[in-house]
Every structure is written in C-alpha cells, then in structure tokens.
Design a protein around this motif. Structure first.
Motif, PDB file in Angstrom:
ATOM      1  N   GLN B  15     -12.406  -1.858  -4.283  1.00  0.00           N
ATOM      2  CA  GLN B  15     -11.103  -2.000  -3.635  1.00  0.00           C
ATOM      3  C   GLN B  15     -11.228  -2.106  -2.126  1.00  0.00           C
ATOM      4  O   GLN B  15     -10.232  -2.250  -1.433  1.00  0.00           O
ATOM      5  CB  GLN B  15     -10.225  -0.792  -3.975  1.00  0.00           C
ATOM      6  CG  GLN B  15      -9.886  -0.701  -5.437  1.00  0.00           C
ATOM      7  CD  GLN B  15      -8.717   0.250  -5.671  1.00  0.00           C
ATOM      8  OE1 GLN B  15      -7.950   0.537  -4.764  1.00  0.00           O
ATOM      9  NE2 GLN B  15      -8.591   0.726  -6.885  1.00  0.00           N
ATOM     10  N   GLN B 280      -4.544   3.810   3.702  1.00  0.00           N
ATOM     11  CA  GLN B 280      -5.024   3.024   2.562  1.00  0.00           C
ATOM     12  C   GLN B 280      -4.352   3.467   1.274  1.00  0.00           C
ATOM     13  O   GLN B 280      -4.101   2.650   0.394  1.00  0.00           O
ATOM     14  CB  GLN B 280      -6.545   3.163   2.419  1.00  0.00           C
ATOM     15  CG  GLN B 280      -7.295   2.708   3.656  1.00  0.00           C
ATOM     16  CD  GLN B 280      -8.780   2.897   3.518  1.00  0.00           C
ATOM     17  OE1 GLN B 280      -9.520   1.961   3.337  1.00  0.00           O
ATOM     18  NE2 GLN B 280      -9.218   4.140   3.572  1.00  0.00           N
ATOM     19  N   ILE B 281      -4.077   4.769   1.182  1.00  0.00           N
ATOM     20  CA  ILE B 281      -3.406   5.259  -0.023  1.00  0.00           C
ATOM     21  C   ILE B 281      -1.967   4.755  -0.022  1.00  0.00           C
ATOM     22  O   ILE B 281      -1.450   4.302  -1.043  1.00  0.00           O
ATOM     23  CB  ILE B 281      -3.438   6.800  -0.079  1.00  0.00           C
ATOM     24  CG1 ILE B 281      -4.864   7.313   0.095  1.00  0.00           C
ATOM     25  CG2 ILE B 281      -2.854   7.296  -1.385  1.00  0.00           C
ATOM     26  CD1 ILE B 281      -4.962   8.822   0.146  1.00  0.00           C
ATOM     27  N   ARG B 284      -2.045   1.289  -0.922  1.00  0.00           N
ATOM     28  CA  ARG B 284      -2.776   1.085  -2.165  1.00  0.00           C
ATOM     29  C   ARG B 284      -3.763  -0.071  -2.049  1.00  0.00           C
ATOM     30  O   ARG B 284      -3.936  -0.870  -2.961  1.00  0.00           O
ATOM     31  CB  ARG B 284      -1.815   0.843  -3.332  1.00  0.00           C
ATOM     32  CG  ARG B 284      -0.740   1.905  -3.386  1.00  0.00           C
ATOM     33  CD  ARG B 284      -0.213   2.096  -4.753  1.00  0.00           C
ATOM     34  NE  ARG B 284      -1.253   2.565  -5.660  1.00  0.00           N
ATOM     35  CZ  ARG B 284      -1.062   2.682  -6.971  1.00  0.00           C
ATOM     36  NH1 ARG B 284       0.075   2.327  -7.497  1.00  0.00           N
ATOM     37  NH2 ARG B 284      -2.018   3.132  -7.732  1.00  0.00           N
ATOM     38  N   GLN B 285      -4.372  -0.186  -0.913  1.00  0.00           N
ATOM     39  CA  GLN B 285      -5.453  -1.157  -0.766  1.00  0.00           C
ATOM     40  C   GLN B 285      -6.386  -0.714   0.344  1.00  0.00           C
ATOM     41  O   GLN B 285      -6.038   0.110   1.186  1.00  0.00           O
ATOM     42  CB  GLN B 285      -4.910  -2.553  -0.493  1.00  0.00           C
ATOM     43  CG  GLN B 285      -3.952  -2.598   0.666  1.00  0.00           C
ATOM     44  CD  GLN B 285      -3.500  -4.005   0.927  1.00  0.00           C
ATOM     45  OE1 GLN B 285      -4.298  -4.919   0.864  1.00  0.00           O
ATOM     46  NE2 GLN B 285      -2.222  -4.179   1.244  1.00  0.00           N
TER      47      GLN B 285
END
Lengths: 506, 323
Positions: B15, B280-281, B284-285
């Motif tokens: 990711q 980033q959380i 979600r990337q």
C-alpha cells in the motif's frame, strides 16, 4: 555512496572485532565462558651434585615447545650461578656456571605448563632418509628379513614402525626378532634397537623423553619414546605397545639419546623431576601466555587496570549493550519510553536492587513523585524550582522508605539510594505533563513502556556470560557499534506500526 | 470491521505506507536541512516569514519573553476578550490556551471553564521556562488572534480547532486531512489525543471517511454528524498556499496546518518539519506512492515549477490516480 560507505565501515568494524576476539580466544586462549579454570602443572627439575673443586658447569635440557602443552612461566632457582639458555641441536639447554662452589649444590628449574591444543613438530622438516647401518652378521640378514616381513604388513611409515614395535614386543617374537630383543631391556634400550632397525628401512627415527603429569608425583621418571618422521611430522610411538601419539598427560622434555644433565667437575649427580597440579583462572593463564608471546593485546587490556576501576568498567561496558537494546526496542519494535536512555540508567540501578525489588521501588518512587508533582502544581511554581522540589521530596521519601524497610528487615529497600534520582525526577515531570496534556492512560502506557525496556535491558546487562564476554573481549563493542550503525539505516516498519496501521488492512 | 489485529509488513509495503523509520531516515534526514528547522519550530519566525511572503496568518497580539512581562500581562490583554496563548516552540499542540471570553477578572477557556489571571500567569511562566518546548529550552509565549472558525466544520467538531493538515513533499502537496477535535481530545486536533482525522480528496477538496483511534468512522463520535462529503471551498487556493510554504522554509518534507477563518479565509496556523504519519490512516493510502510520483516528475524537469503550477499538477494527477 553513503550506503557503500556505511557497509564498508560496518564490515571493517565487524571483522576487526570478531578477528580480535577470535585471536584472543583461540591463540591466546582467553576463555569464552566466565570462571573457566585451566589445569596447569608445575613441573620441577631438581639438580643436585657435589663439586670436586674448580669452576662448575651444569647443563640441563629444558622442555622446548612441548607438543600438546604451552609453557606459561618458567624460572630458575640457582643462587650464585650464572645462567644462560641456548639451543643445542633439537633441545634447549640451561647452562649454570659458578666459579667457587662449596658443599652440596642444589639447583632448580621450574616451569608452569598447561594443556594447549596445538600440534607441534609440523614445522620440523623431514631430515631425509638415513643410511642403512652396518649390522654385521648374523644381525644383517635377520634385520633385513624382519624388515621385509614388517613391510609386507604395513601401509606407511608410522604403521611400519608400529608393526615393528609389536613384533619385538610379542610374547613369542619370531626368530628374526628374538635376535634384537633382550628381556631385560629398558625402554631406552628398546628405543635404541628400534632406531637401529628403522634405519635399516631408511626411516629417520629418534628418541624422546617425557614426564607423565600426575598429581603430586614427587619422583617422576622420564619415559623414553620413539619418534619416527613420516616425511611430514614426527610421529610418537610407544616403544612397548606401538600406539601412536603421546598421551595427553605426557610432557616431552627432551629429544635424542642424551643425558639430560651434564655436570663438569662434580660427583653424585642427581636429577629428579616432580609435578604439582595447580588450578588457575583461565584469564590469568591467557594473560601470562600472551606476555610470553609478547602480544601487545594484553598490555592494553582492561586487566591492567586497578581492580576497582576494572569493576567499574565491568558495569560501564554493559551500557553500550543496553543502548543497543534501546535502539532495537525503540526503532525496530517501536516502544515509547520517557527519555531516550532513561531505561538504561534504571536498568543499571536494577543491578543493585535486583529485578523484583527494583520494579517495586521504581513504581513506588514514581507514583509518590507524581503525587507530589500534582500537589506542587497547585502552588504555581516555576519549572526549575518545581523540579528541584520534586528531587528534594523524593530523596526524603527514599530515605524514609529505606529506614522503614530496614526496620522491617527488607534489605532491598536500602539499595534505593542507587536510583539515578535526577533522571527519575525528570521522568516524573515528563510523566505528569503527559498525564495532564494527553491522558493518564498515555502517561501510564509510556511509564510501563519505560519500565519494560528497563527490564529487558537489565536482563541483558546482568547476563553473566555477556558481561564476561564484553569485559574479556571489549573489542566486541566494535561489533555492537557496527550493529547500531546498521540499525541507524533501518528504514523498515516498526513492529508497533503493524498495529497502528491495522485499519488499512481492512 | 473485525479485521485482524495487525497488518503484515508486506501489506504495508504494497500500500506504500511510509513508516516512522523511513520517514526519519530517508526523508526528513535527507530533505530537511537542520539549519532550516528553527524556521518552523519557532512559530514566531514562521509567522514573520509568512507575513513577509504575503501569506495570511493569525494576527500576533504580543510576545511575552520575560517574567516581568508575565506580571504585566493584564495590560497586554486589556480590551481583548478572546485570544490564544501558545508557546513559540510548542509541539503537538501542547501548552496552547484558548480564551473565548471574559467574565470580570476571569477568562473563559474554550472548554467553558473559567480561569483567573494568576493561572494564566502561571501558564505563561511555565511556557517561558520551557515546559512545552522541545528539549526544555527556555521559550517565548505568543498571544495571537483566536481563529473564528468557518462554520463548515461546525457539525463535525467538538470545541477546539479543526484544521487542515497537508503534507508537502519537495514542494508538492501530496496528501491532506482534516483534523476534527472531539470531547476526548479536549479541543486539540491531534489524532493520538483522540481527534478524528478525515482524509481529503486532493482533486476536489471533499472529505472522505474519518479515522478515530485507528478505526474507520463515518460519523463524528460527539456530534454524530457524517464526516464525509464536506467540500472545502477554494481547495486549489489552499493547495497553492501549502505549496508556497515549501518555498518559505526550504524543507522538502513539510506539514502545513491551515485553519479556515470565517472572516479572513485560510490562515497558516503552523508548519511542521516532522509531520506525523496518521494522515495515511485518515486517507487510507500510503504516502510512498505519491512521493514516487513527485520524484518521477522532478526527475525530468530542469527548472522548478511555481507553487500554483505544482498545486494544479497535484489536483490533476490525483484525479487521474484515483479516477
């Protein structure tokens, strides 16, 4: 470029550290495990004679690099004598000289030897085939026939010698062999015969004499052994049973069929050997050995320091290991602690308090300190005076705890004084900040994290094997440094990040 | 929602998630020159820099540097009913005191509690003695304009300061999130203190789902209002503003915190040389994919682009990447 630089640096540090450690462990014989002892033996040659007038010269052969042993220390007790040692052929000799001896003279040579796994003699070149001696008849034909039959039953030089020895020692030697055997032969006679016969097969052979090391042997008798050269090395062969190789406890003293002691202008010469067993700390042995080998390593080792300083370094040298643990736990595992190296200092004080006592005392002090800190907060003090106040009150509390626990008979409370109190005060301050600014849970979590790291650090730092290794081989710190540098370039994920980013896995 | 309780390193890598070690070792250490740190660590310097460059910041009412000034704070605060006190070198929102009103001799904090002048003075001297600064260095306290929040986020924040954090990599804004305070976070907008983070679509400026305590949430935990679908006005201007902050500081890996003021529009609240990874959380990337895209673009470029052009490229590129 930076990567290569670091890689090279790490490789250099690693190899330096490991090679030095390896050298010290294998060549100098420094022990890899703590409290290792080494058997060593004190062998003593006692020379006694009565001078008949005029200057006296006494010559004694000395052991010279005996196979399977290393000489740790040697000394001569010979008051009033001039002493030189020299190499005479295959042997080392001591020359004692004096001009006006009177009365019975006693001289001593004393050597401390210990078992050391190193094969000797390989460096002695093959002397070349010897010429066949003139035996004279009937011995010549008997010898040739005997040798021929031995040759048929042997594969190489050492087995040839072994077969020959057993032929001569057989209860009923063949008719050829009987000619060379006298039932009253001493070992030395037998060896002489064997050397003669082996010369018939052009095999170089020699006699050697050794002393069996057994505890408290007052009168050790030198034993004669046969050595044959198999073109690579001298192979020792027992003159009676033909077994090859010296027993582990045989110390070879001299080579050749010579008198070990020669004294001019004296009578009633006596030479006796005695053996005493001694148990030494392996480190001492290695050190002395390194000195004999003229190794610079030991001159610059920690053992040269005064004992008190040594003890300090025993502890201090463990700090790098603790630091490495911190690096691992923070950068690879990702545990959060108060203060980067606070846990190392706490771990150091755990050494004195023992683990359980340490954890209890640490928790006690920090909780009390926090309570005080929260109380002081009401007084609206400036930062530094507040910190100082915490330090003062915490120290008073420590004294109280020590007194109480002493009266209750809990001696661990006494070691409280060894906590790095200023560090603790800072921890308390930071913890109270986190407590207020973030949450009590966060403060407790970080507090427990610090404690956990301290415990892990402690467990490594009190490991006796590690402590011994680092202290005896401080060059291992180069390896620790190399690992730390490597971790400095670790850009992978931390273990705790696997938890932190778990939402992304859904 | 009941996933595993951990994620594998392989999955993280796939990711493109940036880890703490990689952030520190590969980006901050390489791109952020130490000598430029004071520009962002000292919020006073940041403020002056921004003002010189014509970037809007909350107005500075005064600076307190000595205990003497602490005693005379009443004079400085005269006639001001709402203001913010913050340490110039504070980190993570610590030590920030928001005053929303006055009741006689008392001041009302953002959480509704009252505070007397003595308490404010104590707070100020704590700031001066370095209680909130990195490494405990003596510090200065700033008194500044309290942002009147744009009602945009009213439904999804509880007290405190909702702000927009943008990560700017080598001058390109690569990711953004809105940080929404909660009751638990006590008005602070830090995710690890319990604030909600909501990812932002870089092309449109529209909020995506939120993250609270590492879990994905669709509603604000205190107000219950849906988090996604809030459109931030003038998004492209905001991106350009963030991109310009790179030119101010010369930091290649930078966090820009912007607040939307009802009257004055977007204001730069502070800059951060070590922006966190929680963004980033919220989105979600991973950051790494965007970092690689920026690196690839800069590879083939001779002269650096203007901030506006960089921001525009990000908007387009993001639309392509997600569309």
């Amino acid at each position: 470029m930076k990567r290569l630089h670091l890689a090279l640096l790490v490789i250099v540090l690693m190899t330096t550290g490991l090679v030095m450690t390896g050298y010290k462990a294998t060549v100098l014989g420094f022990p890899l495990l703590p409290a290792q002892t080494v058997d060593n033996w004190i062998v003593e040659a006692r020379v006694a004679f009565e001078p008949t007038g005029g200057p006296v010269t006494a010559r004694l052969v000395l052991p010279d690099d005996p196979p399977g042993f290393a000489i740790l220390d040697e000394n001569f007790i010979s008051r009033g004598y001039g002493l030189t040692t020299s190499q005479q052929g295959e042997n080392r000799e001591a020359h004692w000289t004096t001009r006006y001896p009177s009365g019975r003279q006693v001289l001593y040579y004393r050597a401390t030897v210990y078992l050391h796994n190193r094969t000797n003699g390989e460096d002695e070149a093959y002397p070349g085939p010897v010429s066949v001696p003139e035996y004279g008849e009937p011995y010549h034909s008997a010898a040739m026939a005997l040798l021929e039959s031995v040759r048929e039953r042997s594969a190489d030089i050492s087995s040839f010698a072994t077969v020959l020895v057993s032929d001569l020692n057989a209860p009923n030697p063949g008719e050829n062999a009987t000619l060379f055997v006298d039932p009253n032969d001493t070992d030395a006679d037998r060896v002489r015969t064997l050397i003669q016969l082996l010369a018939g097969a052009r095999i170089p052979a020699r006699m050697s004499h050794g002393i069996t090391l057994t505890d408290w042997a007052r009168e050790a008798q030198p034993m004669a052994w046969l050595e044959v050269h198999n073109t690579r090395e001298w192979v020792p062969i027992h003159p009676r049973n033909g077994s090859t190789g010296y027993p582990a406890n045989l110390l070879v003293w001299w080579h050749g069929d010579i008198e070990p002691l020669q004294v001019e202008r004296a009578r009633n010469r006596e030479l006796s050997f005695s053996v005493t067993r001694n148990i030494h700390d392996a480190i001492d042995v290695a050190e002395q050995r390194a000195q004999l080998m003229d190794s610079r390593f030991v001159d610059f080792s920690l053992f040269g320091l005064p004992v008190q300083t040594q003890n300090m370094y025993r502890v201090l040298l463990m700090v790098p290991l603790g630091a490495l643990i911190i690096v691992l736990l923070r950068n690879v595992v990702g545990i959060r602690t108060f203060g980067t190296f606070m846990p190392v200092l706490i771990a150091l004080s755990f050494r004195e308090t023992q683990l359980l006592g340490g954890i209890i005392l640490f928790t006690l002090i920090v909780s009390l300190g926090l309570a005080i800190r929260f109380y002081l907060d009401h007084l609206k003090l400036l930062l530094v005076p507040r910190l100082a106040a915490v330090v003062i009150v915490v120290i008073m509390l420590m004294a109280v705890i020590s007194i109480l626990s002493h009266n209750l008979g809990i001696e661990q409370g006494l070691s409280l004084a060894l906590f790095p109190i200023v560090i603790l005060a800072m921890t308390i301050e930071r913890m109270s900040l986190v407590w207020e600014e973030h949450s009590p849970q966060e403060a407790i979590r970080q507090g427990l994290g610090s404690l956990a790291v301290a415990v892990v650090g402690y467990l490594f730092m009190v490991n006796r094997h590690l402590e011994h290794l680092i202290f005896v081989f401080p060059e291992l710190l180069l390896v620790v440094l190399a690992i730390t540098l490597l971790l400095g370039r670790y850009t992978g994920y931390r273990l705790t990040e696997l938890l932190r980013f778990r939402a992304l896995g859904q | 929602m009941t996933g595993r309780w951990f994620i594998t390193p392989g999955e993280l890598r796939r990711q493109g998630i940036l880890g703490m070690n990689a952030r520190n070792g590969s980006y901050i250490a390489q791109l952020n020159a130490r000598s430029n740190y004071p520009l962002v660590d000292d919020k006073l310097q940041t403020k002056h820099l921004a003002l010189d460059a014509g970037i809007a910041v909350p107005e500075l009412y005064g600076v307190i540097e000595t205990p003497h000034q602490v005693r005379r704070i009443g004079k400085m605060l005269e006639g001001r009913n709402d203001f913010v006190i913050k340490p110039a070198h504070g980190a993570g929102g610590d030590g920030i005191l928001v005053i929303t009103g006055r009741m006689g001799e008392h001041y009302r904090r953002a959480n509704g509690r009252l505070m007397d002048r003595e308490s404010i003075q104590h707070h100020l001297s704590n700031i001066l003695s370095g209680m909130y600064s990195l490494g405990g260095q003596p510090d200065r306290a700033m008194v500044e304009y309290r942002v009147k929040f744009d009602p945009l986020f009213d439904q999804v924040s509880f007290e405190g300061v909702p702000d927009i954090r943008t990560v700017v990599y080598r001058g390109y804004p690569i990711m953004a999130m809105v940080r929404l305070p909660t009751r638990e976070a006590d008005g602070k907008a830090n995710l690890h203190q319990g604030a909600v983070g909501a990812g932002v679509d870089m092309a449109t400026g529209e909020t995506l789902h939120g993250v609270w305590h590492g879990r994905v949430v669709d509603q604000h935990p205190d107000t219950g209002a849906p988090i996604s679908g809030i459109c931030i006005p003038d998004w492209s201007t905001l991106l350009a503003l963030a991109a310009r902050c790179h030119d101010l500081t010369g930091l290649g890996y930078l966090g820009v915190d912007v607040v939307l003021d009802r009257d004055r529009g977007p204001l730069i609240l502070e800059l951060n040389a070590r922006p966190g990874l929680a963004i980033q959380i919220a989105n979600r990337q991973g950051l790494l994919k965007h970092i690689e895209r920026v690196d690839a673009r800069l590879e083939g470029m001779e002269a650096p682009e203007e901030a506006a052009a960089r921001a525009a490229w990000v908007g387009e590129g993001f639309a392509q990447a997600t569309g």
